[in-house]
Design an enzyme around this catalytic site. Sequence first.
Site, PDB file in Angstrom:
ATOM      1  N   GLU A 276      24.988  45.796  48.008  1.00  0.00           N
ATOM      2  CA  GLU A 276      24.551  45.932  46.830  1.00  0.00           C
ATOM      3  C   GLU A 276      25.666  46.688  45.945  1.00  0.00           C
ATOM      4  OE1 GLU A 276      20.716  48.012  47.580  1.00  0.00           O
ATOM      5  OE2 GLU A 276      20.064  45.834  48.229  1.00  0.00           O
TER       6      GLU A 276
ATOM      7  N   ASN B 180      17.198  53.464  54.405  1.00  0.00           N
ATOM      8  CA  ASN B 180      17.997  53.422  53.089  1.00  0.00           C
ATOM      9  C   ASN B 180      16.836  53.227  51.834  1.00  0.00           C
ATOM     10  OD1 ASN B 180      19.442  52.864  50.810  1.00  0.00           O
ATOM     11  ND2 ASN B 180      20.396  50.915  51.615  1.00  0.00           N
TER      12      ASN B 180
ATOM     13  N   LYS C 190      17.258  53.515  48.770  1.00  0.00           N
ATOM     14  CA  LYS C 190      17.791  52.797  47.717  1.00  0.00           C
ATOM     15  C   LYS C 190      17.543  53.628  46.518  1.00  0.00           C
ATOM     16  CE  LYS C 190      18.086  48.551  50.003  1.00  0.00           C
ATOM     17  NZ  LYS C 190      18.190  46.964  49.904  1.00  0.00           N
TER      18      LYS C 190
ATOM     19  N   GLY D 227      15.655  42.381  51.133  1.00  0.00           N
ATOM     20  CA  GLY D 227      14.589  42.341  50.250  1.00  0.00           C
ATOM     21  C   GLY D 227      14.055  41.041  49.986  1.00  0.00           C
TER      22      GLY D 227
ATOM     23  N   SER E  36      15.250  43.018  55.582  1.00  0.00           N
ATOM     24  CA  SER E  36      13.709  42.680  55.950  1.00  0.00           C
ATOM     25  C   SER E  36      13.258  42.935  57.103  1.00  0.00           C
ATOM     26  CB  SER E  36      13.420  41.198  55.437  1.00  0.00           C
ATOM     27  OG  SER E  36      13.783  40.869  54.339  1.00  0.00           O
TER      28      SER E  36
ATOM     29  N   HIS F 210      27.631  49.010  51.088  1.00  0.00           N
ATOM     30  CA  HIS F 210      26.436  48.464  51.406  1.00  0.00           C
ATOM     31  C   HIS F 210      26.536  47.076  50.261  1.00  0.00           C
ATOM     32  CE1 HIS F 210      22.399  47.046  50.527  1.00  0.00           C
ATOM     33  NE2 HIS F 210      21.919  47.620  51.492  1.00  0.00           N
TER      34      HIS F 210
ATOM     35  N   GLU G 226      24.256  43.255  57.690  1.00  0.00           N
ATOM     36  CA  GLU G 226      23.238  42.960  56.816  1.00  0.00           C
ATOM     37  C   GLU G 226      23.297  41.532  56.150  1.00  0.00           C
ATOM     38  OE1 GLU G 226      20.839  46.758  55.726  1.00  0.00           O
ATOM     39  OE2 GLU G 226      22.536  46.674  54.197  1.00  0.00           O
TER      40      GLU G 226
END
Length: 244
Positions: free
Chosen positions: A95, A8, A10, A169, A202, A93, A163
């Site tokens: 985010e 991904n 992003k 991250g 991560s 996701h 996730e």
Amino acid sequence: MRYLIAGNWKMNGSTASARDLAAAIAAQHAGAKADVVLCPPAPLLAAVGATLAGSTIRLGAQDCHFNEKGAHTGDISAWLLLDLGCTHVIVGHSERRADHGETDGQVKAKATAAMKAGLIPIVCVGETEAQREKGETAAVIARQVRGSLPDGASPETVVIAYEPVWAIGTGKTATTADIAAVHGQIQQLCGPKPPRILYGGSVKGSNAAAILATPGVSGALVGGASLDAADFWRIVEACPPVSA
Ligand code: 13P
């Protein structure tokens, strides 16, 4: 089923850098130990798709709208993604759930549209740090899985990604015991034939082998490390062999 490693990217890269990264990844595709999908930003899908042509590496998008077409300024339909050469699309996701207020119902509608278009949705779920600290992980996962998965999800048509938000991250990863517990829970929620469940948060070359060998894990959804061709391939190479 083979493992699936999805990158991904992003909101990173330019046309030139995306072509370079895709070419560097595609150069090593022969004999890959897993299925591999790259998910660049939408404006770079065509360039990356052209670069991947002739390789076994698949193209995926990071989001889609739940309608086929119409007055939805700035949105992209699953059918348009198919037209661009995509085989997969990430939906829900964390985010997007955080930045755009996406609900489980919207994520389910997006995943359903993806399936109707012939794409494989990668449906993301995961708890926040506050939810984990309050002991709510299992309840959050159950609600998200029940609310976000399309009806009739099967191993052939859907992929799930677990996730934990606090591991994205941050350099923190869940322990393999935590990962096994949540993946086991998701498998149970999905019934006798659960889809592939990827772990994300991560993941990098140095921790991939332990994560990928964890019970219930059938691949990884990789953010930061997918922007480095060498580290991304270390993750693919860390996939355990699968008996047919
Ligand atoms: P990182 O691998 O950068 O933690 O991102 C994980 C992720 O969000 C993949 O979708």
